[in-house]
Design an enzyme around this catalytic site. Structure first.
Site, PDB file in Angstrom:
ATOM      1  N   CYS A  91       8.227 -40.054  21.509  1.00  0.00           N
ATOM      2  CA  CYS A  91       9.018 -38.861  21.781  1.00  0.00           C
ATOM      3  C   CYS A  91      10.108 -39.173  22.811  1.00  0.00           C
ATOM      4  O   CYS A  91       9.823 -39.669  23.897  1.00  0.00           O
ATOM      5  CB  CYS A  91       8.126 -37.740  22.289  1.00  0.00           C
ATOM      6  SG  CYS A  91       6.781 -37.318  21.149  1.00  0.00           S
TER       7      CYS A  91
ATOM      8  N   CYS B 226       9.984 -37.855  26.632  1.00  0.00           N
ATOM      9  CA  CYS B 226       8.745 -37.948  27.405  1.00  0.00           C
ATOM     10  C   CYS B 226       8.624 -39.242  28.191  1.00  0.00           C
ATOM     11  O   CYS B 226       8.745 -40.345  27.629  1.00  0.00           O
ATOM     12  CB  CYS B 226       7.545 -37.798  26.472  1.00  0.00           C
ATOM     13  SG  CYS B 226       5.967 -37.733  27.351  1.00  0.00           S
TER      14      CYS B 226
ATOM     15  N   CYS C  14      -4.264 -24.812  32.482  1.00  0.00           N
ATOM     16  CA  CYS C  14      -3.900 -25.606  31.310  1.00  0.00           C
ATOM     17  C   CYS C  14      -4.339 -27.060  31.477  1.00  0.00           C
ATOM     18  O   CYS C  14      -3.839 -27.764  32.367  1.00  0.00           O
ATOM     19  CB  CYS C  14      -2.399 -25.549  31.078  1.00  0.00           C
ATOM     20  SG  CYS C  14      -1.743 -23.860  30.965  1.00  0.00           S
TER      21      CYS C  14
ATOM     22  N   CYS D 104      -6.427 -23.003  28.716  1.00  0.00           N
ATOM     23  CA  CYS D 104      -5.593 -23.504  27.614  1.00  0.00           C
ATOM     24  C   CYS D 104      -5.734 -25.021  27.599  1.00  0.00           C
ATOM     25  O   CYS D 104      -5.671 -25.665  28.644  1.00  0.00           O
ATOM     26  CB  CYS D 104      -4.136 -23.108  27.826  1.00  0.00           C
ATOM     27  SG  CYS D 104      -2.996 -23.755  26.568  1.00  0.00           S
TER      28      CYS D 104
ATOM     29  N   CYS E  18      -0.653 -21.392  21.198  1.00  0.00           N
ATOM     30  CA  CYS E  18       0.464 -21.481  22.133  1.00  0.00           C
ATOM     31  C   CYS E  18       1.396 -22.575  21.610  1.00  0.00           C
ATOM     32  O   CYS E  18       0.956 -23.703  21.387  1.00  0.00           O
ATOM     33  CB  CYS E  18      -0.056 -21.826  23.523  1.00  0.00           C
ATOM     34  SG  CYS E  18       1.219 -22.200  24.746  1.00  0.00           S
TER      35      CYS E  18
END
Length: 330
Positions: free
Chosen positions: A69, A72, A109, A141, A201
């Site tokens: 990615c 990132c 999270c 999450c 999400c």
């Protein structure tokens, strides 16, 4: 009545705006910015009043990711000098939960780098989640990458309330950002989460050399997959990544993006996420007239604003923190 207020009233009556109307939000003149935000705020207030949800991230596994990615710092092609470590043990994850509890954070999270978790990593998260629920009653999450169906079921049984897996960008722009997994892989993971009974999400990263039409497509794609929570990240370009040196955003455009997300996804939690501080800068408070949720504390490999400053910002706005439930913690 301004066209933006008129459009907001139509949305509140249950009508969906068109892609052309959505693009008009991003193309609107800066002199109309406050009117655009007023329209977004009418919708936000209709569904959420002045309440703000607080979220906090713990980066339980850093770097060591095989994906490519472009945004990132943890990817296989990044040369950014970040900390790299294997999955945290349960006690470290619980320390983060205690900090979240102290800050009146509603959602904790648990994030881990990688394409997807090993079964051992899932078990570590499952064990930690059970203790977090017992001790702090936080909403949890998880964000662990692409899941297998049995892994999703284990997380659900442990008490994971929500699972994050971002679309990140538009289907059209996806291959310019990563080629190690497909856009459909991301959609499939969100659909699996929904089938498992976990709240989905899914959000985006804006500022990765996409077009305004791509941003509109992102908003409508999130509507189509029916994500309950939509984190809107603004690219914080990190040296050592392919998007190093990319600085396409300004605070006014970021506010228009948040307004767009509210107009297209009126009933959903819109969360101002990574890159908030460096892209919205002094206009951060205005973002909450469209969004109803923010992260406090640090992000994955970049620092956030001091939590005390976030709480002061909310107080100055006259907004209310949506507090966590009372617990019987000793």
């Amino acid at each position: 009545m301004s066209m933006w207020k008129e459009m907001a009233l139509k949305v509140m009556e249950g009508n969906q705006i068109s892609k052309e109307e959505a693009l008009n939000i991003l193309n609107s003149s800066d002199k109309d910015l406050l009117e655009v935000l007023q329209g977004a705020y009418l919708i936000r207030h209709h569904y959420y009043g002045n309440k703000v949800k607080l979220n906090m991230i713990v980066n339980t596994k850093s770097g060591l990711c095989p994906e490519n990615c472009g945004y990132c710092s943890q990817s296989s092609i990044s040369t950014a000098p970040i900390k790299k470590y294997r999955m945290m043990d349960k006690e470290e994850i619980l320390k983060g939960a205690e900090r979240a509890y102290q800050l009146n954070v509603g959602t904790y999270c648990i994030v881990a780098s990688g394409r997807g978790p090993s079964y051992n990593e899932v078990e570590q998260v499952v064990s930690a989640v059970k203790d977090i629920k017992d001790k702090y009653n936080l909403k949890v999450c998880a964000c662990l990458g692409i899941l297998k169906p049995d892994q999703a079921r284990k997380l659900k049984e442990a008490g994971v309330d929500r699972y994050n897996h971002n679309l990140n960008t538009s289907e059209n722009h996806h291959e310019n950002i990563t080629t190690s997994h497909s856009y459909q892989d991301r959609v499939n993971t969100v659909e699996l989460i929904k089938e498992t009974g976990i709240s989905p999400c899914s959000g985006v990263i804006v500022g990765m050399k996409e077009t305004k039409e791509d941003v509109v497509d992102m908003a409508f794609s999130l509507n189509a997959i029916d994500a309950d929570s939509i984190p809107v990240n603004f690219l914080h370009a990190i040296d050592g990544t392919p998007l190093e040196g990319t600085h396409e955003l300004n605070p006014r455009y970021c506010l228009k993006v948040l307004a767009l997300m509210r107009f297209v996804n009126p009933t959903k939690e819109i969360r101002i996420s990574g890159g908030r501080e460096v892209n919205l800068r002094s206009l951060q408070p205005l973002g909450l007239y469209a969004a109803n949720s923010i992260f406090v504390g640090d992000y994955l490999t970049t620092a956030g604003q001091e939590s005390t400053a976030d709480h002061q910002m909310l107080e100055d706005l006259g907004f209310e923190i949506e507090f966590i439930k009372e617990t019987t913690q000793a």
